[in-house]
Design an enzyme around this catalytic site. Structure first.
Site, PDB file in Angstrom:
ATOM      1  N   TYR A 149       0.844  -1.196   0.000  1.00 44.86           N
ATOM      2  CA  TYR A 149       0.000   0.000   0.000  1.00 44.86           C
ATOM      3  C   TYR A 149       0.876   1.241   0.000  1.00 44.86           C
ATOM      4  O   TYR A 149       1.845   1.326   0.764  1.00 44.86           O
ATOM      5  CB  TYR A 149      -0.893  -0.009   1.253  1.00 44.86           C
ATOM      6  CG  TYR A 149      -1.836   1.165   1.337  1.00 44.86           C
ATOM      7  CD1 TYR A 149      -2.806   1.363   0.361  1.00 44.86           C
ATOM      8  CD2 TYR A 149      -1.769   2.076   2.388  1.00 44.86           C
ATOM      9  CE1 TYR A 149      -3.684   2.446   0.433  1.00 44.86           C
ATOM     10  CE2 TYR A 149      -2.649   3.150   2.475  1.00 44.86           C
ATOM     11  CZ  TYR A 149      -3.604   3.334   1.497  1.00 44.86           C
ATOM     12  OH  TYR A 149      -4.466   4.400   1.568  1.00 44.86           O
ATOM     13  N   ASP A 251       9.295   3.158   0.540  1.00 46.10           N
ATOM     14  CA  ASP A 251       8.150   3.814   1.173  1.00 46.10           C
ATOM     15  C   ASP A 251       8.224   3.496   2.667  1.00 46.10           C
ATOM     16  O   ASP A 251       7.808   2.431   3.119  1.00 46.10           O
ATOM     17  CB  ASP A 251       6.839   3.325   0.562  1.00 46.10           C
ATOM     18  CG  ASP A 251       5.634   4.028   1.195  1.00 46.10           C
ATOM     19  OD1 ASP A 251       5.837   4.778   2.168  1.00 46.10           O
ATOM     20  OD2 ASP A 251       4.497   3.809   0.720  1.00 46.10           O
ATOM     21  N   LYS A 279       3.352   9.559   8.946  1.00 43.87           N
ATOM     22  CA  LYS A 279       3.001   8.865  10.196  1.00 43.87           C
ATOM     23  C   LYS A 279       3.956   9.176  11.358  1.00 43.87           C
ATOM     24  O   LYS A 279       3.864  10.222  11.965  1.00 43.87           O
ATOM     25  CB  LYS A 279       2.910   7.366   9.938  1.00 43.87           C
ATOM     26  CG  LYS A 279       1.761   7.045   8.946  1.00 43.87           C
ATOM     27  CD  LYS A 279       1.266   5.632   9.072  1.00 43.87           C
ATOM     28  CE  LYS A 279       0.360   5.249   7.917  1.00 43.87           C
ATOM     29  NZ  LYS A 279      -0.964   4.864   8.287  1.00 43.87           N
TER      30      LYS A 279
HETATM   31  N1  PLP Z   1       2.479   4.370   2.345  1.00 41.46           N
HETATM   32  C1  PLP Z   1       2.369   3.434   3.281  1.00 41.46           C
HETATM   33  C2  PLP Z   1       3.394   2.341   3.375  1.00 41.46           C
HETATM   34  C3  PLP Z   1       1.300   3.468   4.180  1.00 41.46           C
HETATM   35  O1  PLP Z   1       1.178   2.523   5.123  1.00 41.46           O
HETATM   36  C4  PLP Z   1       0.350   4.510   4.074  1.00 41.46           C
HETATM   37  C5  PLP Z   1      -0.800   4.579   4.988  1.00 41.46           C
HETATM   38  O2  PLP Z   1      -1.151   3.651   5.674  1.00 41.46           O
HETATM   39  C6  PLP Z   1       0.517   5.463   3.075  1.00 41.46           C
HETATM   40  C7  PLP Z   1       1.594   5.364   2.227  1.00 41.46           C
HETATM   41  C8  PLP Z   1      -0.450   6.585   2.934  1.00 41.46           C
HETATM   42  O3  PLP Z   1      -0.272   7.499   3.967  1.00 41.46           O
HETATM   43  P1  PLP Z   1      -1.446   8.514   4.352  1.00 41.46           P
HETATM   44  O4  PLP Z   1      -2.531   7.719   4.957  1.00 41.46           O
HETATM   45  O5  PLP Z   1      -0.785   9.482   5.306  1.00 41.46           O
HETATM   46  O6  PLP Z   1      -1.852   9.186   3.080  1.00 41.46           O
END
Ligand code: PLP
Length: 441
Positions: A149, A251, A279
């Site tokens: 994700y 990521d 986060k």
């Molecule tokens: N990338 C990863 C690995 C994530 O776990 C998440 C959210 O859970 C995101 C991107 C997206 O982040 P946001 O919810 O702050 O848009």
């Protein structure tokens, strides 16, 4: 189930409040993921490691805002820094020095990062990092991992939770657009590879040589449990990216500053070209960032768009600086990691005693109990071998005992925050011990 019936009894006011919310807000929530059956409890306030719902129930919280809450709720140092900043203004849209100070803290943790840009979420961070990678490489195609994700922009909504009937060959997963409103053409700019399979990645890179310009990975796939890379996998991807001229993006929205001070890059000792963050760096404030090698980031100074009214505002810059400097200290990591081990050992003991088939996987502050007989190595394992029905009973059982063990659903892991103490781990384990015999029946 009677677990769910008991949940309903305890949360009648939440149900009423949720019905009212649905009149004004689609699905009654601000992010569709938060709507689950029969209805989510409605939060009144959060403090320390506790969530309090409108029914007056207190929960020891291990969801911690989908992993954003490494500092716990309303951390005093974070609250004080933010409050202090409020009276100096929360938005300037002109340069200010806190921006550099916050960026410097991130650079200290990721040695390969020369330059940082701030955003307001993980979604924005991956969207911009992908754009930068495409601009730098001069190639349009992105390679991503099945089941991972990366947020909700169009390029991220391909093959993140493909239904079992549509997955395709395990070495060549189908490209599945997982939202209406995302043009099918988007899928033509993305290729999908399995996690933990270097040969499959290489084959795809070879087939699309000079087309794929960016590879984005969750170094530990936290979108599906705690799926760790096997030894050498992330390093192998580094080598393939070098060979094929691909920009390597970690990521680290979920792993960053949580599994180690410098995230997965530090933990697995691999240098990507770009890192995305959000986060954990933000102490529960909405902030994201992406950074990387000077040469790659320099496309932003040329002709690659990255703007945003709220980017790097002084409120969140101040919070990021405080979180990284004062809260997530070396001692804090020792504390959290020790608690992680205690929780893992406790789960293993209780499952063995109760005769429950399960597997616990953790990396420091992030861990999961999956009801399965094996270690999960990729998305197909998750689909085929995790008992989600069992997990559903576990979920409601734990809520009824006053513990939120993780975000709702069997793919999600716990986060241990700096405000958790041994006694909270023991409360978590007591709750599980209480429900284990019935679950095992
Ligand atoms: N990338 C990863 C690995 C994530 O776990 C998440 C959210 O859970 C995101 C991107 C997206 O982040 P946001 O919810 O702050 O848009």
């Amino acid at each position: 189930s009677d677990y769910e019936a008991r949940y309903r009894e305890r949360t009648a006011e939440s149900e009423r409040a949720y019905e009212r919310l649905k009149e004004d807000v689609p699905a009654g929530v601000a992010s569709t993921y938060r709507a689950w059956d029969p209805y989510p409890f409605v939060v009144d306030r959060a403090e320390g490691v506790h969530l309090h719902d409108v029914d007056g129930n207190a929960y020891v919280d291990f969801d911690m805002n989908n992993g954003a809450g490494m500092v716990g709720h309303a951390h005093p140092a974070v609250t004080e820094a933010a409050a202090d900043q409020l009276s100096d203004g929360t938005l300037y849209t002109h340069p200010h020095e806190l921006l550099g100070e916050a960026a410097a803290e991130l650079k200290k943790r990721w040695s390969m990062v020369d330059k940082v840009r701030f955003t307001n979420s993980g979604t924005e961070s991956t969207m911009h990092a992908i754009r930068v990678a495409r601009a730098y490489s001069g190639r349009d195609k992105l390679l991503k991992i099945e089941g991972a994700y990366h947020g909700v922009h169009d390029y991220a909504l391909i093959s993140k939770s493909t239904p079992a009937g549509q997955v395709g060959h395990p070495k060549r997963p189908n490209k599945v657009v997982e939202s209406d409103g995302v043009p099918d053409e988007i899928a033509e700019t993305v290729e999908v590879a399995p996690f933990n399979d270097l040969d499959a990645v290489e084959e795809i890179l070879e087939e699309h040589v000079n087309e794929i310009g960016a590879l984005i990975v969750e170094p530990v796939v936290l979108a599906k449990g705690v799926t760790q890379p096997y030894d050498g996998f992330l390093q192998g991807l580094r080598e393939l990216c070098d060979e094929y001229g691909v920009v390597y993006i970690f990521d680290e929205v979920k792993t960053g500053v949580k599994i180690a001070p410098g995230g997965a890059a530090e933990y697995y000792d691999v240098d990507p070209d770009l890192v995305t963050m959000a986060k954990g760096i933000g102490g529960n404030f909405p902030v994201g960032a992406f950074g990387g090698r000077e040469e790659v980031m320099s496309v932003i100074e040329d002709h690659t768009a990255h703007y945003g009214t709220y980017n790097g505002n002084p409120l969140v810059a101040r919070v990021v600086k405080t979180v990284l400097q004062d809260v997530l200290t070396e001692d804090a990591y020792h504390h959290v990691n020790d608690l992680g081990e205690r929780l893992v050992a406790g789960y293993e003991d209780i499952m063995a005693d109760a005769g429950i088939t399960g597997h616990v996987e953790n990396v420091n502050s992030q861990g999961i109990v999956s009801f399965t007989d094996r270690r999960i190595e990729n998305y197909r394992d998750f689909l085929d071998h995790v008992d989600v029905e069992f997990h559903e009973n576990f979920w409601f059982g734990m809520l009824n005992q006053g513990v939120v063990p993780h975000p709702h659903d069997a793919s999600q892991q716990w986060t241990i925050s700096v405000q958790h103490e041994k006694r909270h781990i023991d409360e978590h384990l007591e709750a599980f011990k209480e429900i284990a015999p019935r679950l095992a029946e």
